[in-house]
Design an enzyme around this catalytic site. Sequence first.
Site, PDB file in Angstrom:
ATOM      1  N   THR A  18       0.831  -1.206   0.000  1.00  0.00           N
ATOM      2  CA  THR A  18       0.000   0.000   0.000  1.00  0.00           C
ATOM      3  C   THR A  18       0.861   1.249   0.000  1.00  0.00           C
ATOM      4  OG1 THR A  18      -1.424   1.327   1.449  1.00  0.00           O
ATOM      5  CG2 THR A  18      -0.083  -0.319   2.526  1.00  0.00           C
ATOM      6  N   TYR A  32      -1.544   0.321  10.497  1.00  0.00           N
ATOM      7  CA  TYR A  32      -1.810  -0.438   9.267  1.00  0.00           C
ATOM      8  C   TYR A  32      -0.579  -0.391   8.350  1.00  0.00           C
ATOM      9  CZ  TYR A  32      -3.465  -1.257   4.521  1.00  0.00           C
ATOM     10  OH  TYR A  32      -3.585  -1.706   3.239  1.00  0.00           O
TER      11      TYR A  32
END
Length: 326
Positions: free
Chosen positions: A114, A138
């Site tokens: 990501t 995250y």
Amino acid sequence: MAILVTGGAGYIGSHAARALRRSGYEVILYDNLSTSDRRLTEGFELVTADIADEQALKPVLKRVDAVMHFAAHAYVGESVENPRKYFRNNVEGGLCLLNTALDAGIRRFVFSSTCAVYGVPAQIPIKEETQRQPVNPYGVTKLFFENALEAYGRAYGLRFVCLRYFNAAGADEGGEIGELHDPETHLIPLALAAAAPGDRELQIFGTDYPTADGTCIRDYIHVNDLADAHVRSLQYLEKGGHSVELNLGTGQGHSVYEILQMTETVTGAAVRRRVVPRRHGDPPVLIADATRAQRMLGWKATRSLRDIVSTAWNWMQKARSEPQRA
Ligand code: UDP
């Protein structure tokens, strides 16, 4: 050639699974169905188990040649509230999968990473060499896994492609699958819901950013363009390509207001909206430099923002007309 797709019942995994099958691969989905939806797996073999379950992984890994690893928790806000959940699944579970795959002799691995690994980058567009300094748990868990892959690559001869997605959006053009998050936190499905009949309203998180119209800018990429990049990554590894990290984006940024404008054009309806304060942790601008993916994979995003919003809209209407899907 058989591929294990972890998180294959999820949004991006289910689109990649179809793209793989269209390219002639045998696909086995592996998902614990904790946040995903069995309906996105129709027509595929599904092993319902957790990536932290070594005993469940062992037999299925014997049957495949490579792994595509999508299974992860992926809500930034939740990762701040409940980091333990994220480290358990994305790190502990991920390592169980990686170790079991290695023991099963697998040496090709494609990982869903990501742009959150970059944190708040100093330079836009973002290149892969940019320092990785995630600003939420995250992103930290995804960076951890990238680092594990790098170390395993050097030590054990594993070859991998880390795909750093920017803002995945849109739905399969066939209309059979699309985005099904619960809760939904992403801009485009929420904007569409706020244009559909009903009383849902979109909250705009801040109009005081240092951008032309004051709202945040993101690089929205169609989920089937992402899926295509996964197939190409696998083919690249099959041809002997060395390990690599690649940004997947369009290289074009769109503000929240631009997204709302496109939503109104596609739906023909006004988006009910309200401006609220900034959401914690949102960088003002995130845009990919995706030229490395073009160079290494011959890949380029081909779908426009209109394609993204209109396929998402088609899917949402279909899901609404079939209540069991919504
Ligand atoms: N956003 C917004 N309202 C929402 C959801 C998102 O204004 O209800 C904004 C958010 O601040 C960000 C952009 O839309 O600038 C994209 O957010 P999303 O959650 O879709 O993806 P992210 O960039 O956080 O991964």
